[in-house]
Scaffold this active site. Sequence first.
Site, short mmCIF file in Angstrom:
data_model
loop_
_atom_site.label_atom_id
_atom_site.label_comp_id
_atom_site.label_asym_id
_atom_site.label_seq_id
_atom_site.Cartn_x
_atom_site.Cartn_y
_atom_site.Cartn_z
N HIS A 14 -37.37 -19.52 25.41
CA HIS A 14 -36.01 -19.71 24.90
C HIS A 14 -35.00 -19.87 26.02
CE1 HIS A 14 -37.19 -17.62 20.86
NE2 HIS A 14 -37.62 -18.87 20.94
N ASN B 252 -44.23 -2.34 18.38
CA ASN B 252 -42.86 -2.54 17.91
C ASN B 252 -42.28 -1.22 17.40
OD1 ASN B 252 -41.14 -5.01 17.72
ND2 ASN B 252 -40.82 -4.27 15.63
N ARG C 142 -23.24 -11.78 28.91
CA ARG C 142 -24.64 -11.35 29.00
C ARG C 142 -25.19 -11.58 30.41
NH1 ARG C 142 -27.21 -14.42 24.18
NH2 ARG C 142 -29.13 -13.33 24.73
N CYS D 13 -21.64 -28.76 38.02
CA CYS D 13 -22.95 -28.90 38.67
C CYS D 13 -22.82 -29.31 40.12
CB CYS D 13 -23.77 -29.97 37.92
SG CYS D 13 -23.19 -31.65 38.24
C1 BV8 Z 1 -36.64 -25.00 16.36
C2 BV8 Z 1 -31.90 -17.84 22.79
C3 BV8 Z 1 -37.04 -27.21 15.74
C4 BV8 Z 1 -30.51 -17.61 22.33
C5 BV8 Z 1 -33.08 -17.73 20.73
C6 BV8 Z 1 -32.32 -24.51 10.32
C7 BV8 Z 1 -31.99 -25.45 11.29
C8 BV8 Z 1 -32.69 -25.53 12.49
C9 BV8 Z 1 -33.73 -24.66 12.75
C10 BV8 Z 1 -34.02 -23.72 11.78
C11 BV8 Z 1 -33.36 -23.64 10.58
N1 BV8 Z 1 -33.89 -22.62 9.85
C12 BV8 Z 1 -34.87 -22.06 10.55
C13 BV8 Z 1 -34.97 -22.71 11.72
C14 BV8 Z 1 -35.87 -22.44 12.77
C15 BV8 Z 1 -35.15 -21.50 13.71
C16 BV8 Z 1 -35.37 -20.10 13.21
O1 BV8 Z 1 -36.46 -19.60 13.29
N2 BV8 Z 1 -34.29 -19.48 12.69
C17 BV8 Z 1 -34.43 -18.13 12.17
C18 BV8 Z 1 -33.11 -17.36 12.39
C19 BV8 Z 1 -34.79 -18.21 10.69
N3 BV8 Z 1 -35.75 -21.71 15.00
C20 BV8 Z 1 -35.18 -22.56 15.85
O2 BV8 Z 1 -34.12 -23.11 15.67
C21 BV8 Z 1 -35.99 -22.83 17.09
N4 BV8 Z 1 -36.09 -24.23 17.27
O3 BV8 Z 1 -37.08 -24.63 15.31
O4 BV8 Z 1 -36.60 -26.29 16.72
C22 BV8 Z 1 -37.14 -28.48 16.42
C23 BV8 Z 1 -38.30 -29.21 16.29
C24 BV8 Z 1 -38.40 -30.40 16.92
C25 BV8 Z 1 -37.34 -30.86 17.70
C26 BV8 Z 1 -36.17 -30.11 17.84
C27 BV8 Z 1 -36.06 -28.90 17.20
C28 BV8 Z 1 -35.30 -22.28 18.33
C29 BV8 Z 1 -35.23 -20.78 18.23
C30 BV8 Z 1 -34.71 -20.23 19.54
C31 BV8 Z 1 -33.32 -19.70 19.32
N5 BV8 Z 1 -32.89 -19.00 20.53
N6 BV8 Z 1 -32.76 -17.15 21.86
C32 BV8 Z 1 -29.95 -16.42 23.01
O5 BV8 Z 1 -30.70 -15.53 23.49
O6 BV8 Z 1 -28.71 -16.37 23.04
S1 BV8 Z 1 -33.84 -16.80 19.55
C33 BV8 Z 1 -33.33 -15.18 19.66
O7 BV8 Z 1 -33.99 -14.47 18.63
C34 BV8 Z 1 -33.76 -14.43 20.89
O8 BV8 Z 1 -34.25 -15.24 21.91
C35 BV8 Z 1 -34.84 -13.54 20.44
O9 BV8 Z 1 -35.91 -13.56 21.28
C36 BV8 Z 1 -35.23 -14.19 19.20
C37 BV8 Z 1 -36.03 -13.42 18.24
O10 BV8 Z 1 -35.55 -12.18 18.14
P1 BV8 Z 1 -36.46 -10.97 18.67
O11 BV8 Z 1 -36.79 -11.22 20.10
O12 BV8 Z 1 -37.57 -10.78 17.72
O13 BV8 Z 1 -35.40 -9.86 18.62
P2 BV8 Z 1 -34.89 -9.12 17.31
O14 BV8 Z 1 -33.62 -8.43 17.64
O15 BV8 Z 1 -34.96 -10.05 16.15
O16 BV8 Z 1 -36.02 -8.01 17.09
C38 BV8 Z 1 -36.21 -6.99 18.04
C39 BV8 Z 1 -37.38 -6.17 17.56
O17 BV8 Z 1 -37.63 -5.17 18.54
C40 BV8 Z 1 -37.10 -5.46 16.24
O18 BV8 Z 1 -38.21 -5.64 15.38
C41 BV8 Z 1 -36.97 -3.98 16.65
O19 BV8 Z 1 -37.53 -3.12 15.67
C42 BV8 Z 1 -37.80 -3.93 17.90
N7 BV8 Z 1 -37.37 -2.92 18.85
C43 BV8 Z 1 -36.11 -2.46 19.08
N8 BV8 Z 1 -36.17 -1.53 20.06
C44 BV8 Z 1 -37.46 -1.43 20.48
C45 BV8 Z 1 -38.23 -2.31 19.71
N9 BV8 Z 1 -39.56 -2.44 19.86
C46 BV8 Z 1 -40.15 -1.67 20.81
N10 BV8 Z 1 -39.47 -0.79 21.59
C47 BV8 Z 1 -38.13 -0.65 21.45
N11 BV8 Z 1 -37.47 0.22 22.23
#
Ligand code: BV8
Length: 240
Positions: A107, A203, A58, A137
């Site tokens: 993120h 979106n 990436r 590093c």
């Molecule tokens: C946290 C970096 C707590 C990686 C990313 C179990 C264990 C631990 C945590 C959890 C758990 N269950 C749930 C959680 C919480 C978890 C979470 O939410 N999981 C989800 C899957 C349920 N969250 C976390 O873990 C977060 N941390 O909770 O920490 C904590 C508290 C205290 C102390 C310590 C910890 C951390 C989340 C961050 C993860 N990292 N990114 C990488 O990039 O490799 S997230 C990853 O998904 C991306 O960054 C992305 O941004 C993010 C969300 O996705 P979207 O950006 O929305 O993208 P997606 O593809 O989903 O959607 C795209 C949209 O665009 C679609 O709707 C589509 O229709 C639309 N689209 C497409 N084309 C177009 C368009 N719109 C307009 N124009 C177009 N042309």
Amino acid sequence: MSRQRIVVLTGAGISAESGIRTFRDGDGLWEEHRIEDVATPQAWHADPMFVWRFYQARRRQMLEVEPNPAHEALADLAERHEELTLITQNVDDLHERAGNTSTIHMHGRLKTLRCERSGQTEVRMEEGDLKDEFLTCTCCAVAQRLRPDIVWFGEMPMHMEDIYAAVEECDTFLVVGSSGHVYPAAGLVNVANAAGAKTILVNLEAPVNADAFTEVHLGKAGEILPGVLKHLSEEDMQPE
Ligand code: BV8
């Protein structure tokens, strides 16, 4: 006439028209593995080279893509509107390359790598930094392995204090290109609603949290965001 405070949160959808795959369109897989299973500290610990190759691919792709009209429309808004805070869930550098210089990457970023010992980050995007071998590093006397400077699932997103402060104070909260699946990012619209802000979504299709928004514009961000922002600025010019 007070200028409205605008906060924008972007997701993978804003970079889709630049050629960067989103997480949930297509199969959301990396070599038959769910991204949620690759972007984790556990995966890094279990098979660092597998995770490293995912990010190196990436990082290399970043050299081949360009900002699209949606990124450019937000950069133009930043020029005209000093009360704009831009937050992104994305790890690419397309907002910066379009001209948004103070983008909050909640993120993390592909451009920088993080020392596993000191936590310090360094930009490493030279040709020699993009191969599949691990990198070390430049901050430690004995060079340590660098990890992606990315917030993995289960890790705390960055700059959350600044993010909540901006959203709690804003008059308008605009989300562009996010499926509303990932927290805490997906919950920010609720913070904006509780603060009495107008909440707008741009979106491709209705995401899971569409009902939380005052206004929903469905379509490609590159095509419809310029018009939405133009209307936003015109509103700003109206006397109170
Ligand atoms: C946290 C970096 C707590 C990686 C990313 C179990 C264990 C631990 C945590 C959890 C758990 N269950 C749930 C959680 C919480 C978890 C979470 O939410 N999981 C989800 C899957 C349920 N969250 C976390 O873990 C977060 N941390 O909770 O920490 C904590 C508290 C205290 C102390 C310590 C910890 C951390 C989340 C961050 C993860 N990292 N990114 C990488 O990039 O490799 S997230 C990853 O998904 C991306 O960054 C992305 O941004 C993010 C969300 O996705 P979207 O950006 O929305 O993208 P997606 O593809 O989903 O959607 C795209 C949209 O665009 C679609 O709707 C589509 O229709 C639309 N689209 C497409 N084309 C177009 C368009 N719109 C307009 N124009 C177009 N042309």
